[in-house]
Structure formats: structure tokens, C-alpha cells
Design a protein around this motif. Sequence first.
Motif, PDB file in Angstrom:
ATOM      1  N   GLY A 188     -55.840  48.140  83.291  1.00 22.53           N
ATOM      2  CA  GLY A 188     -54.778  47.942  84.255  1.00 22.53           C
ATOM      3  C   GLY A 188     -54.609  46.472  84.561  1.00 22.53           C
ATOM      4  N   ASP A 224     -55.411  44.838  90.163  1.00 23.21           N
ATOM      5  CA  ASP A 224     -55.856  46.190  90.498  1.00 23.21           C
ATOM      6  C   ASP A 224     -57.346  46.373  90.215  1.00 23.21           C
ATOM      7  OD1 ASP A 224     -53.228  46.672  91.133  1.00 23.21           O
ATOM      8  OD2 ASP A 224     -52.845  48.034  89.447  1.00 23.21           O
ATOM      9  N   ILE A 225     -57.790  45.841  89.080  1.00 23.43           N
ATOM     10  CA  ILE A 225     -59.205  45.977  88.731  1.00 23.43           C
ATOM     11  C   ILE A 225     -60.068  45.148  89.680  1.00 23.43           C
ATOM     12  CG2 ILE A 225     -60.935  45.459  86.958  1.00 23.43           C
ATOM     13  CD1 ILE A 225     -58.871  46.392  84.885  1.00 23.43           C
ATOM     14  N   ALA A 242     -59.476  44.440  92.702  1.00 26.29           N
ATOM     15  CA  ALA A 242     -59.502  45.107  94.007  1.00 26.29           C
ATOM     16  C   ALA A 242     -60.586  46.179  94.064  1.00 26.29           C
ATOM     17  CB  ALA A 242     -58.132  45.724  94.309  1.00 26.29           C
ATOM     18  N   ARG A 243     -60.973  46.715  92.915  1.00 26.03           N
ATOM     19  CA  ARG A 243     -62.021  47.744  92.851  1.00 26.03           C
ATOM     20  C   ARG A 243     -63.406  47.143  92.580  1.00 26.03           C
ATOM     21  NH1 ARG A 243     -59.740  51.572  88.456  1.00 26.03           N
ATOM     22  NH2 ARG A 243     -58.243  49.948  88.042  1.00 26.03           N
TER      23      ARG A 243
END
Length: 124
Positions: free
Chosen positions: A20, A24-25, A27-28
Motif C-alpha cells: 500500500g 498507510d504502512i 501509520a501501522r
Amino acid sequence: MILRIDIDEGEASIEEVADGPVGDILARCQETPEGYRYGVGKRSSEPPELGHLRVVAEAVMEHRQIKQLENGTVIVEVNGVRVSKAKPVLRELAIALGISRLNGNGGTQNTRQLGADIIAALTP
């Protein structure tokens, strides 16, 4: 994209863990003094969702269908059901077709190489 090296039966393969946009990555991820850490957790027995990828080559032998996706991933379906581990089925097919399990360097072919060779052998 986050990849993991998986050693199964003494053979290495690469598994896609996450894909992704970088934001987004990240954020994880957990930020640590050494950088970022992505918690993978337990492996799912369910195969990853690959429906967004286009099939670029495929072949059928008896009740088994082999598909190569645009990212090189090889998936196998037996009686229309996707198997979570493609390599054992590919090994059986390679034996039946007389395809060597060794690559050009003398090492064991990975799933992508073996799948591509099987598709080539079954495609006129």
C-alpha cells in the motif's frame, strides 16, 4: 511493500506481508530508536487477497490450475479452490512433467520459478 523471508522445508521463499501507500504502512508501524517496526503477528492460514492483480499467464493440468500474477506470484487452485501453499502441488506437477526442481545456478527453484516453468511446459 513489506516482505518476509520464509524458510519452509529448508527452502527460502518471499511472502508479501503488506502492500500500500507508504503513509498507510507507516501509520501501522511503531517508531523505535532504530527506525520503524511493523508488527506482523501470527501468520494466517488463509492465503492473502490478490484479486487486485492481473493474471498474466495460466495453465491447467487435470484438476489443477496454475496462474502467474503480474507481480510474479504463482497461485494454484485444486478443483477450483486456491491452496495456501502452492509449492507442494507445483513439485508434484514438475515431477509429472519431467521439469527439474533446480534453477540455472544449481539451487532449488523457488515457487515463482517453478510455476513459470510449469506454465511454459503446459502452454503450446
